[in-house]
Scaffold this active site. Sequence first.
Site, PDB file in Angstrom:
ATOM      1  N   ARG A  56      49.694  79.582   6.212  1.00  0.00           N
ATOM      2  CA  ARG A  56      49.997  80.561   7.187  1.00  0.00           C
ATOM      3  C   ARG A  56      49.694  81.124   8.748  1.00  0.00           C
ATOM      4  O   ARG A  56      50.154  81.772   9.626  1.00  0.00           O
ATOM      5  CB  ARG A  56      50.533  81.539   6.382  1.00  0.00           C
ATOM      6  CG  ARG A  56      51.840  80.750   5.233  1.00  0.00           C
ATOM      7  CD  ARG A  56      52.007  82.834   4.169  1.00  0.00           C
ATOM      8  NE  ARG A  56      53.027  81.769   3.209  1.00  0.00           N
ATOM      9  CZ  ARG A  56      53.500  81.482   2.611  1.00  0.00           C
ATOM     10  NH1 ARG A  56      52.836  83.499   1.850  1.00  0.00           N
ATOM     11  NH2 ARG A  56      55.093  81.337   1.549  1.00  0.00           N
ATOM     12  N   GLY A  87      61.866  79.872  -0.768  1.00  0.00           N
ATOM     13  CA  GLY A  87      63.693  81.165  -0.673  1.00  0.00           C
ATOM     14  C   GLY A  87      63.914  80.587   0.869  1.00  0.00           C
ATOM     15  O   GLY A  87      65.016  80.177   0.634  1.00  0.00           O
ATOM     16  N   GLY A 123      58.366  75.745  -2.596  1.00  0.00           N
ATOM     17  CA  GLY A 123      56.937  76.174  -2.852  1.00  0.00           C
ATOM     18  C   GLY A 123      56.519  74.704  -3.303  1.00  0.00           C
ATOM     19  O   GLY A 123      55.362  74.376  -3.185  1.00  0.00           O
ATOM     20  N   LYS A 148      64.618  73.456 -12.950  1.00  0.00           N
ATOM     21  CA  LYS A 148      66.533  73.942 -12.944  1.00  0.00           C
ATOM     22  C   LYS A 148      67.306  73.222 -12.111  1.00  0.00           C
ATOM     23  O   LYS A 148      67.160  73.297 -11.134  1.00  0.00           O
ATOM     24  CB  LYS A 148      66.538  75.505 -13.022  1.00  0.00           C
ATOM     25  CG  LYS A 148      65.174  75.685 -14.715  1.00  0.00           C
ATOM     26  CD  LYS A 148      65.538  77.891 -14.883  1.00  0.00           C
ATOM     27  CE  LYS A 148      64.207  77.606 -15.669  1.00  0.00           C
ATOM     28  NZ  LYS A 148      64.199  79.080 -15.567  1.00  0.00           N
TER      29      LYS A 148
HETATM   30  P1  AMP Z   1      61.310  74.383  -9.447  1.00  0.00           P
HETATM   31  O1  AMP Z   1      60.359  75.612  -9.616  1.00  0.00           O
HETATM   32  O2  AMP Z   1      62.569  74.508  -9.788  1.00  0.00           O
HETATM   33  O3  AMP Z   1      61.384  73.967  -8.559  1.00  0.00           O
HETATM   34  O4  AMP Z   1      60.254  73.827 -10.249  1.00  0.00           O
HETATM   35  C1  AMP Z   1      59.215  73.329 -10.033  1.00  0.00           C
HETATM   36  C2  AMP Z   1      58.353  72.954 -11.708  1.00  0.00           C
HETATM   37  O5  AMP Z   1      59.367  71.892 -12.096  1.00  0.00           O
HETATM   38  C3  AMP Z   1      57.119  72.295 -11.697  1.00  0.00           C
HETATM   39  O6  AMP Z   1      55.963  73.671 -12.108  1.00  0.00           O
HETATM   40  C4  AMP Z   1      56.491  71.563 -12.846  1.00  0.00           C
HETATM   41  O7  AMP Z   1      55.915  71.237 -13.143  1.00  0.00           O
HETATM   42  C5  AMP Z   1      58.434  71.323 -13.112  1.00  0.00           C
HETATM   43  N1  AMP Z   1      59.008  70.025 -13.671  1.00  0.00           N
HETATM   44  C6  AMP Z   1      59.469  68.894 -12.913  1.00  0.00           C
HETATM   45  N2  AMP Z   1      59.506  67.780 -14.234  1.00  0.00           N
HETATM   46  C7  AMP Z   1      59.233  68.710 -14.968  1.00  0.00           C
HETATM   47  C8  AMP Z   1      59.690  67.886 -16.043  1.00  0.00           C
HETATM   48  N3  AMP Z   1      60.094  66.767 -16.632  1.00  0.00           N
HETATM   49  N4  AMP Z   1      59.451  68.909 -16.990  1.00  0.00           N
HETATM   50  C9  AMP Z   1      59.211  70.592 -17.162  1.00  0.00           C
HETATM   51  N5  AMP Z   1      58.865  70.704 -16.079  1.00  0.00           N
HETATM   52  C10 AMP Z   1      59.138  69.747 -15.413  1.00  0.00           C
END
Ligand code: AMP
Length: 394
Positions: A35, A376, A353, A197
């Site tokens: 940054r 974000g 991120g 998610k």
């Molecule tokens: P996000 O913050 O929604 O972008 O999600 C990122 C997180 O998703 C990372 O910490 C990954 O470890 C998790 N992730 C990716 N694939 C999977 C999976 N198949 N099962 C559980 N967590 C996951």
Amino acid sequence: MKTIADINFEDKKALIRVDFNVPLDDNGEITDVTRIEAAKTTILKVLEDGGAAILMSHLGRPKNKEEEFSLGQLCSKISEVIGVEVNFVDDCVGPEATKAAAELEMGKILLLENLRFYQEETEGDLDFAKQLSELGDVYVSDAFGTAHRAHASTTVIAQFFPENKCFGALLAKEIESLDRVLNNSERPVLAILGGSKVSSKITVIENILDKVDEMIIGGGMAFTFIKAQGGQIGDSICEDDKMDLALDILKKAKEKNVQIHLPIDVIAADEFSNDANTRVSEINKIEEGWQGLDAGPKSRVVLDAVVNRARTILWNGPLGVFELENFAGGTIALGKSIAQATQNGAFSLVGGGDSVAAVKQFGFDDQVSYVSTGGGAMLEMLEGKTLPGIAAIQ
Ligand code: AMP
């Protein structure tokens, strides 16, 4: 779009909102200077024109004026990265800050104390913004990471510079890169969305369905789509209450002629651990007691082909639990595919991120076209929102 390139800073004091919210270890040492490096172009342009730079930023989420959140501790590192000595004043408004700003000579840099030592910053307080504005002649907005917040220093302050405000080099590049993906893109356009998610990215998916030709939905998010279509996902992560939404997205994609690709196989594990037993399973036939934690070998081959026929690529979110070494392979393979497509002339933008952390960890950051600095903020732009920090300058 007015940027620093349009302004001659000779004999002017530029009040620059940077994002020096850097990660620190337990000893207060900076663990990643990205940054600070990102702010360099803007700061040096001001100095080279013959102006002075007054830098303002936040660091962490202090409740009071806590020493551990003082920007003073970053001063020597910032001087080292910028290559010019940085002076520090331990307030951002009030008599001391006013005096330091007034006495600042051209060619020099002054760093103000943490803006969030005043709650007026996050409240977007008008009077606080006015006090800040009196420190400089030109306002330069260069903190993409906070551009989605209507804070005093990112948004409210701009009204005190009706003529003399502009985007810094970093923010201008962020805006241009996203525009190149969403509005002025060479087709086919591919969006890759991963992560844990569906719920956190649903608005993004809906908004970009109108902008892309193909979409890969991977990572933990994929299982909600697979289960919604009747697949067996074992103990994989799933948002049951989002299954209808998932079917709706698939339907809309079909109507809009957007091809959606889900992984066809996974590396399944018998527990959420790097030491788990693993096996390859078809994504819709995962047995109870097993959970899909990474994209499988067949998926990697198919996705490689999808990536390599795209001319514009947006990547947000990992394809698996990349933090665990044994489940990083799918994300690494995807990074390699994107690097290859980029080498062959595609424009690739990585943001959000976790995918940024992944490209850095696996060393792809200099093999893609652009790595966004804002998590974000980028998601909100992908959702089609107008960011207050950007609107304030335009
Ligand atoms: P996000 O913050 O929604 O972008 O999600 C990122 C997180 O998703 C990372 O910490 C990954 O470890 C998790 N992730 C990716 N694939 C999977 C999976 N198949 N099962 C559980 N967590 C996951």
